[in-house]
Design a protein around this motif. Sequence first.
Motif, PDB file in Angstrom:
ATOM      1  N   GLU A 160       0.833  -1.204   0.000  1.00 37.02           N
ATOM      2  CA  GLU A 160       0.000   0.000   0.000  1.00 37.02           C
ATOM      3  C   GLU A 160       0.872   1.261   0.000  1.00 37.02           C
ATOM      4  OE1 GLU A 160      -3.553   2.113   2.678  1.00 37.02           O
ATOM      5  OE2 GLU A 160      -2.511   0.332   3.412  1.00 37.02           O
ATOM      6  N   GLU A 203       5.686  -9.763  -6.533  1.00 38.70           N
ATOM      7  CA  GLU A 203       4.497  -8.993  -6.167  1.00 38.70           C
ATOM      8  C   GLU A 203       3.755  -8.616  -7.450  1.00 38.70           C
ATOM      9  OE1 GLU A 203       2.962  -8.066  -3.457  1.00 38.70           O
ATOM     10  OE2 GLU A 203       4.333  -8.997  -2.034  1.00 38.70           O
ATOM     11  N   PRO A 204       2.976  -9.528  -8.025  1.00 37.13           N
ATOM     12  CA  PRO A 204       2.346  -9.262  -9.324  1.00 37.13           C
ATOM     13  C   PRO A 204       1.383  -8.085  -9.324  1.00 37.13           C
ATOM     14  CG  PRO A 204       1.476 -11.279  -8.319  1.00 37.13           C
ATOM     15  CD  PRO A 204       2.656 -10.876  -7.515  1.00 37.13           C
ATOM     16  N   GLN A 205       0.665  -7.865  -8.227  1.00 33.96           N
ATOM     17  CA  GLN A 205      -0.285  -6.750  -8.184  1.00 33.96           C
ATOM     18  C   GLN A 205       0.451  -5.415  -8.283  1.00 33.96           C
ATOM     19  OE1 GLN A 205      -2.601  -6.557  -4.584  1.00 33.96           O
ATOM     20  NE2 GLN A 205      -3.788  -4.783  -5.249  1.00 33.96           N
ATOM     21  N   LEU A 206       1.526  -5.263  -7.538  1.00 35.98           N
ATOM     22  CA  LEU A 206       2.298  -4.025  -7.581  1.00 35.98           C
ATOM     23  C   LEU A 206       3.026  -3.890  -8.918  1.00 35.98           C
ATOM     24  CD1 LEU A 206       3.173  -1.492  -6.141  1.00 35.98           C
ATOM     25  CD2 LEU A 206       4.986  -2.791  -5.017  1.00 35.98           C
ATOM     26  N   SER A 263       1.925  -4.886 -11.754  1.00 39.64           N
ATOM     27  CA  SER A 263       0.914  -4.426 -12.705  1.00 39.64           C
ATOM     28  C   SER A 263       0.678  -2.923 -12.584  1.00 39.64           C
ATOM     29  CB  SER A 263      -0.391  -5.190 -12.473  1.00 39.64           C
ATOM     30  OG  SER A 263      -1.403  -4.749 -13.355  1.00 39.64           O
ATOM     31  N   LEU A 264       0.683  -2.414 -11.364  1.00 42.35           N
ATOM     32  CA  LEU A 264       0.512  -0.974 -11.163  1.00 42.35           C
ATOM     33  C   LEU A 264       1.710  -0.202 -11.720  1.00 42.35           C
ATOM     34  CD1 LEU A 264      -0.937  -0.929  -7.523  1.00 42.35           C
ATOM     35  CD2 LEU A 264      -2.168  -0.419  -9.638  1.00 42.35           C
ATOM     36  N   THR A 316       2.344   1.714  -3.432  1.00 44.65           N
ATOM     37  CA  THR A 316       1.310   2.151  -4.380  1.00 44.65           C
ATOM     38  C   THR A 316       1.065   3.652  -4.264  1.00 44.65           C
ATOM     39  OG1 THR A 316       0.253  -0.022  -4.278  1.00 44.65           O
ATOM     40  CG2 THR A 316      -1.066   1.809  -5.120  1.00 44.65           C
ATOM     41  N   THR A 356       9.684  -5.379  -7.501  1.00 38.01           N
ATOM     42  CA  THR A 356       8.466  -6.183  -7.359  1.00 38.01           C
ATOM     43  C   THR A 356       8.581  -7.499  -8.115  1.00 38.01           C
ATOM     44  OG1 THR A 356       7.459  -4.946  -9.200  1.00 38.01           O
ATOM     45  CG2 THR A 356       6.947  -4.205  -6.973  1.00 38.01           C
TER      46      THR A 356
END
Length: 392
Positions: A108, A131-134, A136-137, A111, A126
């Motif tokens: 968080e 950390e795939p979600q981060l 992607s961001l 992000t 990442t």
Amino acid sequence: LFNSELLSDVRFVLGKGRGAAAAGGPQRIPAHRFVLAAGSAVFDAMFNSGMATTSAEIELPDVEPAAFLALLRFLYSDEVQICPETVMTTLYTAKKYAVPALEAHCVEFLTKHLRADNAFMLLTQTRLFDEPQLASLCLDTIDKSTVDSISSEGFTDIDIDTLCAVLERDTLSIRESRLFGAVVRWAEAECQRQQLPVTFTNRQKVLGKALSLICFPLMTIEEFATGPAQSGILSDSEVVNLFLHITVNPKPRVEYIDRPRCCLRGKECCINRFQQVESRWGYSGTSGFYKFTVNRRISIVGFGLYGSIHGPTDYQVNMQIIEYEKKQTLGQNDTGFSCDGTANTFRVMFKEPIEILPNICYTACATLKGPDLVHETPAAKDGQTPEIIFYT
């Protein structure tokens, strides 16, 4: 009890062998087995399993002291204390000791602080920490601010796999010539990392498969002549073939991608000039025009054009989008297409998407050189009349 000797029953030794002398020697941090085991499955196994350690001191050579203290503070008090300098090492430590709540706080934090100038640095980290979600961001930020992102120092620090992952994206918002310049800058930095002389051959060597992901055919003749053609990275035969591909029709085959990056993530749609064509129609002039407005923002990526029904024919075409009131050309492309003699339309694309705003009048223009255009069909189906291709 946090970081206190009071009732402590274990000590962790950090910083040993990692420049400890310059940092004042190894750091010993007291802790309490019960608190650690209650908050972390890894510590629970370390202290309470059949292979539990009984040592009073445990060395952690791969963990930074500041990150370990942040982990302990969270386990003792639920207090989150991270900063830009320690967030990545704290994330690593939280994952290592299976503390998902602290891991989520780190993600968080990253992000909220993600920007174009640090997107590549964070992307590298990442990918390393899975950390795939981060990740992607980070990629979304690079898509939206590609020019600023590749201008950052972090861009030249990425590895070859990350470079290829970025170059493969169809959503980068940057001219291909500028992207090539950034890739050359990366290659020079990679040569230095590998302790290789920065020569044409070595730059080509370190780029490897990444070079094939540059869309050289999308460049203008001026961009190609002043950049890639003089870079020494391409072979003489590649330079000649690309010059011919950019300037003549029919175009010789090249090994590089000639499909424009869409730069958007919307749905591709088409609008036909006619809903239906009956019998024969055509025009003996050389230009066709649309005058149009839209009710929401779109990006035009190309035209669907038809040719003669009298057999296979090659056409040269100048395509433009013009703002009607200002007489301002927003985008154009000099290219060509081959008609196979059928009644179908043929996709002819702009080199970059052209943004179209609501409630403004535009003109779409296609000027062709070739045989007279004659279209004949009993009742054309959708997609068999001239069309504009766009993304919403």
